[in-house]
Each structure stands twice: as structure tokens, then as C-alpha cells.
Motif scaffolding. Structure first.
Motif, PDB file in Angstrom:
ATOM      1  N   SER A  53     105.434  14.901  62.401  1.00  0.00           N
ATOM      2  CA  SER A  53     104.981  14.015  63.473  1.00  0.00           C
ATOM      3  C   SER A  53     103.995  12.992  62.942  1.00  0.00           C
ATOM      4  CB  SER A  53     104.334  14.816  64.601  1.00  0.00           C
ATOM      5  OG  SER A  53     105.283  15.662  65.206  1.00  0.00           O
ATOM      6  N   ARG A  54     103.113  13.413  62.058  1.00  0.00           N
ATOM      7  CA  ARG A  54     102.156  12.491  61.445  1.00  0.00           C
ATOM      8  C   ARG A  54     102.893  11.419  60.657  1.00  0.00           C
ATOM      9  NH1 ARG A  54      97.178  11.859  60.804  1.00  0.00           N
ATOM     10  NH2 ARG A  54      96.553  13.819  61.717  1.00  0.00           N
ATOM     11  N   ARG A  55     103.929  11.799  59.925  1.00  0.00           N
ATOM     12  CA  ARG A  55     104.705  10.839  59.134  1.00  0.00           C
ATOM     13  C   ARG A  55     105.377   9.816  60.051  1.00  0.00           C
ATOM     14  NH1 ARG A  55     105.555   7.323  55.638  1.00  0.00           N
ATOM     15  NH2 ARG A  55     107.572   7.244  54.650  1.00  0.00           N
ATOM     16  N   ILE A  56     105.912  10.273  61.171  1.00  0.00           N
ATOM     17  CA  ILE A  56     106.547   9.360  62.131  1.00  0.00           C
ATOM     18  C   ILE A  56     105.517   8.357  62.650  1.00  0.00           C
ATOM     19  CG2 ILE A  56     107.570   9.208  64.441  1.00  0.00           C
ATOM     20  CD1 ILE A  56     109.040  11.854  63.790  1.00  0.00           C
ATOM     21  N   LEU A  57     104.325   8.831  62.999  1.00  0.00           N
ATOM     22  CA  LEU A  57     103.288   7.923  63.488  1.00  0.00           C
ATOM     23  C   LEU A  57     102.860   6.926  62.406  1.00  0.00           C
ATOM     24  CD1 LEU A  57     101.030  10.274  65.637  1.00  0.00           C
ATOM     25  CD2 LEU A  57     102.613   8.502  66.423  1.00  0.00           C
ATOM     26  N   GLU A  58     102.771   7.391  61.170  1.00  0.00           N
ATOM     27  CA  GLU A  58     102.422   6.482  60.070  1.00  0.00           C
ATOM     28  C   GLU A  58     103.472   5.382  59.929  1.00  0.00           C
ATOM     29  OE1 GLU A  58     102.108   9.171  56.782  1.00  0.00           O
ATOM     30  OE2 GLU A  58     100.058   9.757  57.283  1.00  0.00           O
ATOM     31  N   LEU A  59     104.745   5.764  60.006  1.00  0.00           N
ATOM     32  CA  LEU A  59     105.827   4.783  59.894  1.00  0.00           C
ATOM     33  C   LEU A  59     105.784   3.771  61.034  1.00  0.00           C
ATOM     34  CD1 LEU A  59     108.814   7.085  58.885  1.00  0.00           C
ATOM     35  CD2 LEU A  59     107.857   5.217  57.511  1.00  0.00           C
ATOM     36  N   CYS A  60     105.480   4.249  62.223  1.00  0.00           N
ATOM     37  CA  CYS A  60     105.537   3.396  63.413  1.00  0.00           C
ATOM     38  C   CYS A  60     104.241   2.651  63.688  1.00  0.00           C
ATOM     39  CB  CYS A  60     105.906   4.240  64.635  1.00  0.00           C
ATOM     40  SG  CYS A  60     107.528   4.973  64.514  1.00  0.00           S
ATOM     41  N   SER A  61     103.228   2.859  62.879  1.00  0.00           N
ATOM     42  CA  SER A  61     101.953   2.191  63.148  1.00  0.00           C
ATOM     43  C   SER A  61     101.975   0.714  62.774  1.00  0.00           C
ATOM     44  CB  SER A  61     100.811   2.907  62.426  1.00  0.00           C
ATOM     45  OG  SER A  61     100.986   2.803  61.024  1.00  0.00           O
ATOM     46  N   PHE A  64     107.472  -1.934  65.466  1.00  0.00           N
ATOM     47  CA  PHE A  64     108.597  -1.181  66.030  1.00  0.00           C
ATOM     48  C   PHE A  64     109.606  -0.798  64.960  1.00  0.00           C
ATOM     49  CE2 PHE A  64     107.066  -3.107  69.957  1.00  0.00           C
ATOM     50  CZ  PHE A  64     107.220  -2.054  70.840  1.00  0.00           C
ATOM     51  N   LEU A  65     110.043   0.443  65.001  1.00  0.00           N
ATOM     52  CA  LEU A  65     111.148   0.942  64.184  1.00  0.00           C
ATOM     53  C   LEU A  65     112.147   1.607  65.114  1.00  0.00           C
ATOM     54  CD1 LEU A  65     109.584   2.739  61.063  1.00  0.00           C
ATOM     55  CD2 LEU A  65     110.856   0.614  61.101  1.00  0.00           C
ATOM     56  N   SER A  66     113.414   1.529  64.764  1.00  0.00           N
ATOM     57  CA  SER A  66     114.421   2.209  65.565  1.00  0.00           C
ATOM     58  C   SER A  66     114.429   3.700  65.225  1.00  0.00           C
ATOM     59  CB  SER A  66     115.808   1.609  65.323  1.00  0.00           C
ATOM     60  OG  SER A  66     116.241   1.915  64.015  1.00  0.00           O
ATOM     61  N   VAL A  67     114.979   4.494  66.107  1.00  0.00           N
ATOM     62  CA  VAL A  67     115.062   5.936  65.903  1.00  0.00           C
ATOM     63  C   VAL A  67     115.832   6.246  64.629  1.00  0.00           C
ATOM     64  CG1 VAL A  67     115.980   8.092  66.856  1.00  0.00           C
ATOM     65  CG2 VAL A  67     114.824   6.455  68.355  1.00  0.00           C
ATOM     66  N   VAL A  68     116.908   5.541  64.387  1.00  0.00           N
ATOM     67  CA  VAL A  68     117.705   5.805  63.190  1.00  0.00           C
ATOM     68  C   VAL A  68     116.947   5.406  61.923  1.00  0.00           C
ATOM     69  CG1 VAL A  68     119.019   3.632  63.074  1.00  0.00           C
ATOM     70  CG2 VAL A  68     120.074   5.748  62.299  1.00  0.00           C
ATOM     71  N   GLY A  72     115.976   7.868  58.833  1.00  0.00           N
ATOM     72  CA  GLY A  72     116.277   7.512  57.450  1.00  0.00           C
ATOM     73  C   GLY A  72     115.059   7.569  56.554  1.00  0.00           C
ATOM     74  N   HIS A  73     113.941   7.054  57.026  1.00  0.00           N
ATOM     75  CA  HIS A  73     112.716   7.041  56.217  1.00  0.00           C
ATOM     76  C   HIS A  73     112.140   8.443  56.017  1.00  0.00           C
ATOM     77  CE1 HIS A  73     112.191   2.761  55.645  1.00  0.00           C
ATOM     78  NE2 HIS A  73     112.335   2.541  56.946  1.00  0.00           N
ATOM     79  N   THR A  74     112.259   9.288  57.028  1.00  0.00           N
ATOM     80  CA  THR A  74     111.688  10.634  56.936  1.00  0.00           C
ATOM     81  C   THR A  74     112.638  11.633  56.298  1.00  0.00           C
ATOM     82  OG1 THR A  74     112.461  11.216  59.149  1.00  0.00           O
ATOM     83  CG2 THR A  74     110.212  10.321  58.955  1.00  0.00           C
ATOM     84  N   GLY A  75     113.927  11.320  56.313  1.00  0.00           N
ATOM     85  CA  GLY A  75     114.913  12.270  55.795  1.00  0.00           C
ATOM     86  C   GLY A  75     115.177  13.424  56.741  1.00  0.00           C
ATOM     87  N   LEU A  76     114.731  13.283  57.981  1.00  0.00           N
ATOM     88  CA  LEU A  76     114.936  14.332  58.980  1.00  0.00           C
ATOM     89  C   LEU A  76     116.229  14.088  59.740  1.00  0.00           C
ATOM     90  CD1 LEU A  76     111.326  14.462  60.487  1.00  0.00           C
ATOM     91  CD2 LEU A  76     112.362  16.105  58.915  1.00  0.00           C
TER      92      LEU A  76
END
Length: 123
Positions: A53-61, A64-68, A72-76
Motif C-alpha cells: 500500500s505504501r508503494r502504491i501511494l508513493e507511485l501515485c503521489s 494520476f496513474l491508471s490501475v493497470v 505494472g510498476h508494483t508487479g502485483l
């Protein structure tokens, strides 16, 4: 199969289950692959978060990023990202919005009328 490869396979199946605590996406939350996500200002400082969750917030800070893109960035897996995003949205840590729709083709008659109006005005 060897015991080691059996363990790797189980690890691949169990980890997503553990990351989501076995939860599925709530029925009132639907994230398409093109849903845009951004972190709320100060979201990273607000509480203790799981690493994913922290990684997602870092990416989106940064915007805007799309869900896909997040997946892709997280590998989840996409399903895991959707569940984690639902948790973050419920906690008020992210904003989501539908993507900007592709512009529809303008009506040809309308364009011709505008062109004709400009020609008569500036002729």
C-alpha cells in the motif's frame, strides 16, 4: 515436481491472498484498468501502511496513474491492486476518477457552419 518447486508455486498463490487478507473487491468499488488514481496530500505520513500500500501511494503521489500502470510498476496482480486501492480509497488516502473520455468526432454539419461563418466574417 520437487519439494522446492512445490514451495515456490504455493508461495506464488498464497502471497496475493495474504496481501489482501483474503478479501475480495467490495461490490460498491469497481476499478477498471483505466481508472485514474492519485494520492491525497500527506497520505504517506498519515498512518502505518503495509509495504504494498505504501508503494502504491508513493507511485501515485506524483499525479494520476491508471490501475493497470500501478499493477505494472508494483508487479502485483491486478486483483490485488484493486483490493488495496479499495482499502486506500476507503481510508481517504487516494482519489480516483474515470479517465478522460476520448473526444467524439465533431458533427460535420456543425464544422461546416463554423467554417462558413468564419469565411463570411473575415472575407
Amino acid at each position: 515436481m520437487t519439494e522446492e518447486s512445490d514451495f515456490e508455486l504455493v508461495g506464488e498463490l498464497v502471497r496475493p491472498y495474504v496481501m489482501t487478507s483474503g478479501r475480495e473487491l467490495p461490490p460498491d468499488r469497481e476499478f477498471s484498468v483505466t481508472t485514474l488514481v492519485t494520492a491525497v496530500e500527506g497520505a504517506l505520513e498519515s498512518r502505518i501502511l503495509e509495504p504494498e500500500s505504501r508503494r502504491i501511494l508513493e507511485l501515485c503521489s506524483g499525479g494520476f496513474l491508471s490501475v493497470v500502470e500501478i499493477a505494472g510498476h508494483t508487479g502485483l496482480p491486478l486483483g490485488v491492486v484493486r483490493v488495496l486501492l479499495a482499502d486506500l480509497a476507503e481510508g481517504g488516502l487516494v482519489h480516483t476518477r474515470a479517465p478522460v473520455p476520448i473526444a467524439e468526432r465533431a458533427d460535420r454539419k456543425l464544422l461546416e457552419d463554423v467554417l462558413n461563418g468564419l469565411r463570411t466574417r473575415f472575407a
